[in-house]
Design a protein around this motif. Structure first.
Motif, mmCIF file in Angstrom:
data_model
loop_
_atom_site.group_PDB
_atom_site.id
_atom_site.type_symbol
_atom_site.label_atom_id
_atom_site.label_comp_id
_atom_site.label_asym_id
_atom_site.label_seq_id
_atom_site.Cartn_x
_atom_site.Cartn_y
_atom_site.Cartn_z
ATOM 1 N N GLY A 62 0.704 -1.310 -0.043
ATOM 2 C CA GLY A 62 0.027 -0.014 -0.038
ATOM 3 C C GLY A 62 0.900 1.158 0.046
ATOM 4 N N LYS A 63 0.314 2.615 0.145
ATOM 5 C CA LYS A 63 0.838 3.543 0.226
ATOM 6 C C LYS A 63 1.724 3.383 1.360
ATOM 7 C CE LYS A 63 -0.311 8.688 0.578
ATOM 8 N NZ LYS A 63 -1.518 9.604 0.891
ATOM 9 N N THR A 64 3.132 3.983 1.278
ATOM 10 C CA THR A 64 4.281 3.729 2.077
ATOM 11 C C THR A 64 4.999 4.977 2.414
ATOM 12 O OG1 THR A 64 4.489 1.475 1.251
ATOM 13 C CG2 THR A 64 6.425 2.294 2.654
ATOM 14 N N LEU A 65 5.547 5.256 3.698
ATOM 15 C CA LEU A 65 6.141 6.406 4.124
ATOM 16 C C LEU A 65 7.449 5.850 4.596
ATOM 17 C CD1 LEU A 65 6.316 9.515 4.878
ATOM 18 C CD2 LEU A 65 5.560 8.886 6.932
ATOM 19 N N ASP A 66 8.745 6.315 3.950
ATOM 20 C CA ASP A 66 10.049 5.782 4.383
ATOM 21 C C ASP A 66 10.411 6.889 4.963
ATOM 22 O OD1 ASP A 66 12.296 4.818 4.630
ATOM 23 O OD2 ASP A 66 13.062 4.939 2.455
ATOM 24 N N ALA A 75 13.303 3.193 -0.454
ATOM 25 C CA ALA A 75 12.294 3.871 -1.265
ATOM 26 C C ALA A 75 12.506 3.510 -2.799
ATOM 27 C CB ALA A 75 12.332 5.349 -1.014
ATOM 28 N N LEU A 76 13.648 3.765 -3.242
ATOM 29 C CA LEU A 76 13.692 3.453 -4.888
ATOM 30 C C LEU A 76 13.656 1.913 -5.209
ATOM 31 C CD1 LEU A 76 17.341 5.297 -5.296
ATOM 32 C CD2 LEU A 76 15.109 5.896 -6.841
ATOM 33 N N TYR A 77 13.924 0.990 -4.097
ATOM 34 C CA TYR A 77 13.600 -0.386 -4.173
ATOM 35 C C TYR A 77 12.114 -0.510 -4.377
ATOM 36 C CZ TYR A 77 12.676 -5.284 -3.516
ATOM 37 O OH TYR A 77 12.232 -6.495 -3.658
ATOM 38 N N LEU A 78 11.207 0.074 -3.608
ATOM 39 C CA LEU A 78 9.873 -0.159 -3.523
ATOM 40 C C LEU A 78 9.243 0.596 -4.756
ATOM 41 C CD1 LEU A 78 9.293 0.577 0.285
ATOM 42 C CD2 LEU A 78 9.119 -1.549 -0.980
ATOM 43 N N GLN A 79 9.856 1.707 -5.000
ATOM 44 C CA GLN A 79 9.378 2.512 -6.468
ATOM 45 C C GLN A 79 9.551 1.504 -7.580
ATOM 46 O OE1 GLN A 79 9.791 7.087 -7.015
ATOM 47 N NE2 GLN A 79 11.190 6.206 -8.589
ATOM 48 N N GLU A 80 10.447 0.898 -7.629
ATOM 49 C CA GLU A 80 10.804 0.180 -8.745
ATOM 50 C C GLU A 80 9.819 -1.091 -8.826
ATOM 51 O OE1 GLU A 80 14.877 -0.937 -8.583
ATOM 52 O OE2 GLU A 80 15.703 1.172 -8.916
ATOM 53 N N LYS A 81 9.365 -1.410 -7.569
ATOM 54 C CA LYS A 81 8.450 -2.438 -7.399
ATOM 55 C C LYS A 81 6.909 -1.918 -7.839
ATOM 56 C CE LYS A 81 10.807 -6.197 -6.102
ATOM 57 N NZ LYS A 81 10.905 -7.303 -7.118
ATOM 58 N N GLY A 82 6.713 -0.782 -8.007
ATOM 59 C CA GLY A 82 5.442 -0.130 -8.493
ATOM 60 C C GLY A 82 4.761 0.413 -6.816
ATOM 61 N N VAL A 83 5.649 0.196 -5.977
ATOM 62 C CA VAL A 83 4.704 0.870 -4.799
ATOM 63 C C VAL A 83 4.786 2.237 -4.660
ATOM 64 C CG1 VAL A 83 5.162 0.759 -2.099
ATOM 65 C CG2 VAL A 83 5.754 -1.097 -3.116
ATOM 66 N N ASP A 84 3.559 2.588 -4.140
ATOM 67 C CA ASP A 84 3.483 4.152 -4.336
ATOM 68 C C ASP A 84 4.107 4.606 -2.751
ATOM 69 O OD1 ASP A 84 2.549 6.774 -4.016
ATOM 70 O OD2 ASP A 84 0.424 6.549 -3.457
ATOM 71 N N VAL A 85 5.312 5.197 -3.063
ATOM 72 C CA VAL A 85 6.125 5.463 -1.657
ATOM 73 C C VAL A 85 6.560 6.955 -1.554
ATOM 74 C CG1 VAL A 85 8.281 4.691 -2.905
ATOM 75 C CG2 VAL A 85 8.139 4.561 -0.513
ATOM 76 N N GLU A 121 -0.357 3.095 4.457
ATOM 77 C CA GLU A 121 -0.777 1.900 5.076
ATOM 78 C C GLU A 121 0.607 1.010 5.497
ATOM 79 O OE1 GLU A 121 -3.989 3.189 3.086
ATOM 80 O OE2 GLU A 121 -2.045 2.964 1.931
ATOM 81 N N THR A 122 1.603 1.644 4.912
ATOM 82 C CA THR A 122 3.037 0.965 5.689
ATOM 83 C C THR A 122 3.984 2.392 6.048
ATOM 84 O OG1 THR A 122 3.079 -0.889 4.410
ATOM 85 C CG2 THR A 122 5.134 -0.223 5.548
#
Length: 238
Positions: A62-66, A75-85, A121-122
């Protein structure tokens, strides 16, 4: 926010990103001998992250705050995975590097600042995420901020280390100080000619975190133990 001329870590991150080289990023404390943070480690890939960090990223949804994103490796890893971070940090220089590296959503803001908006969400607080709490007495304020930003059904993933091993004698007995919490550390960073302002950093044992979470109306569970008194915890609204 940290001014660039008082930002050793941000300067090191920026220099390494733009030149591929960095000198020693020195960490000083009244509690320890001088230590060094390897600057390339701040740019590590998922494969080179510790198991606790990989586990937290694997559980992110889900929507994530790092929080305290630094050079932005999580954050870059999650963004590459399609996460809204969204990545936040109090270092202007670090935030600039994250944007240059391609992160779409970066804000230079403190997690405790009411200017920070939104529910997530995370929420991720990694690389000793409890550090930003500073002092044990700040735990209530921390959970107030978490209440504002953690969505219903969401989860905070936070890691830390229990420094009790520093008080272990040769026979394996641990005697902790009684006049202060043993995980409260003062730090100061230096990079080249730049010396940062001293700051408080909190290493928190799991039991203290669990009790503080319950007192604030949250539920805390340990997800994973690390190799040396470190752990990953999951905190959700009670």
């Amino acid at each position: 926010m940290i001014a660039p001329n008082k930002d050793p870590m941000g300067t090191a991150i920026s220099e390494y990103y733009h030149t591929g080289k960095a000198r020693k990023l020195v960490v000083q404390s009244s509690c320890f001998d001088d230590d060094e943070i390897p600057v390339p480690h701040l740019f590590r890939s998922y494969e080179k992250m510790p198991p606790l960090e990989r586990q937290a990223l694997d559980l992110t949804q889900g929507k994530t705050l790092d929080v305290g994103a630094g050079a932005g490796c999580h954050a870059l890893y999650l963004q590459e995975k399609g996460v809204d971070v969204k990545a936040i940090d109090i270092s202007t220089l670090s935030c600039n590097v994250m944007r240059e590296r391609g992160l779409k959503n970066v804000e230079c803001v403190d997690f405790f600042d009411e200017k920070l908006e939104g529910e997530y969400e995370t929420i991720l607080m990694l690389m000793n995420g409890t550090g930003i709490i500073g002092k044990v007495n700040n735990l209530p304020n921390f959970f107030k901020a978490l209440e504002r930003h953690l969505a219903s059904g969401g989860a905070l993933f936070i890691d830390s280390s229990d420094l009790c091993y520093l008080y272990e004698d040769e026979e394996g007995f641990i005697e902790l100080p009684e006049d202060e919490y043993y995980g409260e550390i003062d730090y100061c960073m230096k990079y080249k000619g730049i010396k940062g302002e001293p700051f408080d950093w909190l290493y928190l044992d799991y039991e203290t975190l669990e009790v503080a979470a319950a007192n604030a109306g949250f539920h805390c569970e340990k997800i994973m133990d690390g190799k040396h008194y470190d752990y990953l915890a999951k905190i959700t609204k009670g």
